[in-house]
Write a protein that holds these residues in place. Structure first.
Motif, PDB file in Angstrom:
ATOM      1  N   TYR A  78       0.803  -1.223   0.000  1.00 49.51           N
ATOM      2  CA  TYR A  78       0.000   0.000   0.000  1.00 49.51           C
ATOM      3  C   TYR A  78       0.837   1.274   0.000  1.00 49.51           C
ATOM      4  CZ  TYR A  78      -3.630  -3.338   1.037  1.00 49.51           C
ATOM      5  OH  TYR A  78      -4.475  -4.411   0.972  1.00 49.51           O
TER       6      TYR A  78
ATOM      7  N   LYS B 280       3.211   4.240  -1.513  1.00 53.71           N
ATOM      8  CA  LYS B 280       3.297   4.921  -2.800  1.00 53.71           C
ATOM      9  C   LYS B 280       4.564   4.475  -3.508  1.00 53.71           C
ATOM     10  CE  LYS B 280       0.736   9.022  -1.566  1.00 53.71           C
ATOM     11  NZ  LYS B 280       0.756  10.427  -1.258  1.00 53.71           N
ATOM     12  N   SER B 281       4.534   4.594  -4.810  1.00 59.83           N
ATOM     13  CA  SER B 281       5.684   4.228  -5.624  1.00 59.83           C
ATOM     14  C   SER B 281       6.926   4.983  -5.141  1.00 59.83           C
ATOM     15  CB  SER B 281       5.377   4.588  -7.082  1.00 59.83           C
ATOM     16  OG  SER B 281       6.481   4.302  -7.881  1.00 59.83           O
TER      17      SER B 281
ATOM     18  N   TRP C 294       8.504   4.326  -2.405  1.00 54.54           N
ATOM     19  CA  TRP C 294       8.659   4.152  -0.955  1.00 54.54           C
ATOM     20  C   TRP C 294       8.973   2.704  -0.650  1.00 54.54           C
ATOM     21  CZ3 TRP C 294       7.612   6.985   3.684  1.00 54.54           C
ATOM     22  CH2 TRP C 294       7.473   8.351   3.478  1.00 54.54           C
TER      23      TRP C 294
ATOM     24  N   HIS D  45      -6.783   1.726   2.884  1.00 54.78           N
ATOM     25  CA  HIS D  45      -6.593   0.927   1.669  1.00 54.78           C
ATOM     26  C   HIS D  45      -6.660  -0.569   1.989  1.00 54.78           C
ATOM     27  CE1 HIS D  45      -5.885   4.092  -1.167  1.00 54.78           C
ATOM     28  NE2 HIS D  45      -4.866   4.580  -0.482  1.00 54.78           N
TER      29      HIS D  45
END
Length: 137
Positions: free
Chosen positions: A68, A70-71, A73, A130
């Motif tokens: 979950y 973000k790209s 990370w 999420h």
């Protein structure tokens, strides 16, 4: 006086955070210190369940958290406080049958308010929201 689940989560958080920093110590030493020895060897069952459960499922929980993010990370970039809070909440959401997932999320946000900052609170809420969407499917 019995501990509330909120208090138990807080002790579980403190224990898991401390164990992250000092893996040479066992959880019972932290339980005793954090409860002022009040329970002897008879710690609240839920406290032991949370700490043992998170430790036993850490890799799976961290993989779920990473899913979950973000790209760009990675799990290593998350503040240790936030990571432990997320692990506890996800463990509860996945493994504690008598607890609504929204309670776990609210409790995680409360821990983040106390032990992190405002951005962490929003981050924790986002990741768990999420996860909840996917778990409900």
């Amino acid at each position: 006086m019995e501990l509330t689940r909120h208090q138990i989560r807080e002790i579980a958080f403190q224990t898991l955070f401390a164990l992250n920093a000092n893996q040479q110590t066992n959880k019972e030493d932290f339980f005793e210190a954090l409860t002022n020895g009040k329970y002897g060897d008879q710690y609240p069952k839920y406290l032991n369940e949370l700490v043992t459960g998170v430790m036993a499922n850490k890799e799976a929980l961290d993989n779920l958290i990473e899913k979950y993010l973000k790209s760009g990370w990675s799990i290593n970039r998350i503040a240790k406080t936030d990571l432990v809070i997320l692990e506890i909440a996800l463990y509860e959401m996945l493994h504690v049958d008598d607890l609504a997932a929204k309670i776990s999320i609210n409790e995680a946000i409360e821990l983040a308010k106390k032990y992190s900052d405002d951005r962490s609170r929003k981050f924790v809420n986002g990741i768990l929201s999420h996860a909840l969407e996917e778990l409900v499917k």
